[in-house]
Design an enzyme around this catalytic site. Sequence first.
Site, PDB file in Angstrom:
ATOM      1  CB  CYS A  11      -0.960  -0.010   1.225  1.00 15.01           C
ATOM      2  SG  CYS A  11      -0.115   0.080   2.653  1.00 15.01           S
ATOM      3  CG  ASN A  14       4.525  -1.778   4.970  1.00 13.56           C
ATOM      4  OD1 ASN A  14       5.725  -2.109   5.105  1.00 13.56           O
ATOM      5  ND2 ASN A  14       3.560  -2.771   5.051  1.00 13.56           N
ATOM      6  CB  CYS A  16      -3.040   1.793   7.098  1.00 12.28           C
ATOM      7  SG  CYS A  16      -2.790   3.335   8.053  1.00 12.28           S
ATOM      8  NE  ARG A  17      -4.392   1.484   2.095  1.00 16.53           N
ATOM      9  CZ  ARG A  17      -4.258   2.296   1.042  1.00 16.53           C
ATOM     10  NH1 ARG A  17      -5.188   2.134  -0.108  1.00 16.53           N
ATOM     11  NH2 ARG A  17      -3.158   2.985   0.710  1.00 16.53           N
ATOM     12  CB  SER A  18       0.314  -3.477   2.846  1.00 15.39           C
ATOM     13  OG  SER A  18       1.334  -2.467   3.463  1.00 15.39           O
ATOM     14  CG  ASP A 126      -5.056   6.135   2.977  1.00 16.42           C
ATOM     15  OD1 ASP A 126      -5.000   5.310   3.894  1.00 16.42           O
ATOM     16  OD2 ASP A 126      -4.363   6.675   2.377  1.00 16.42           O
TER      17      ASP A 126
HETATM   18  P1  4NP Z   1      -1.402   2.859   4.032  1.00 21.72           P
HETATM   19  O1  4NP Z   1      -1.959   4.216   4.652  1.00 21.72           O
HETATM   20  O2  4NP Z   1      -1.134   3.143   2.699  1.00 21.72           O
HETATM   21  O3  4NP Z   1      -2.739   2.083   4.115  1.00 21.72           O
HETATM   22  O4  4NP Z   1      -0.412   2.317   5.001  1.00 21.72           O
HETATM   23  C1  4NP Z   1      -1.353   5.396   4.650  1.00 21.72           C
HETATM   24  C2  4NP Z   1      -0.569   5.732   5.754  1.00 21.72           C
HETATM   25  C3  4NP Z   1       0.229   6.979   5.547  1.00 21.72           C
HETATM   26  C4  4NP Z   1       0.023   7.823   4.672  1.00 21.72           C
HETATM   27  C5  4NP Z   1      -0.829   7.480   3.664  1.00 21.72           C
HETATM   28  C6  4NP Z   1      -1.553   6.331   3.576  1.00 21.72           C
HETATM   29  N1  4NP Z   1       0.639   9.057   4.630  1.00 21.72           N
HETATM   30  O5  4NP Z   1       0.355   9.965   3.678  1.00 21.72           O
HETATM   31  O6  4NP Z   1       1.508   9.426   5.493  1.00 21.72           O
END
Ligand code: 4NP
Length: 155
Positions: A11, A14, A16-18, A126
């Site tokens: 994702c 790395n 939240c989702r993955s 997200d």
């Molecule tokens: P992820 O979520 O891609 O599911 O881990 C996010 C975590 C951090 C950010 C964006 C999405 N960020 O912009 O910091």
Amino acid sequence: MSEQKKVLMVCLGNICRSPIAEGVFQHLVRQKGLESKWMVDSAAVAGYHIGKSPDHRALTTMKSNGIAYSNKARQVKKQDFESFDFIFGMDEENISDLEGMAPANCKAKIGLLGDYDPQGERIIRDPYYDRGAEGFKKCYQQCLRSCTAFLEQHS
Ligand code: 4NP
């Protein structure tokens, strides 16, 4: 299937989702006794959170579903495209980023994890900027459905 197959969940950050997708996949592999057949890891497209633990809402969601998770965020590297068999993104942007990074000798099949969802919810959105944990719980359910279906199709 004799040799071990490798799956990389990806994702943007790395955190939240993955990690949820990785935790769910690992949990299913253990439940089904398929450790010799499948290994799973996760990684980020972006480098914002390298070395960090997942968002507390992701950890809580996993923990409340019996999943202990201790990996730290890392970024996707060129070698991943040669060493993994499947690289799954969570949304279309992840897929276009991954396709842009893939070297000519890419072995991995790149695709959306949600393509395996029997309920047809292809995009795992997200939840990072959400106020609460609902988006994380939804992500968990989507990952559970898709990882379950993927393992059923590949065994
Ligand atoms: P992820 O979520 O891609 O599911 O881990 C996010 C975590 C951090 C950010 C964006 C999405 N960020 O912009 O910091």
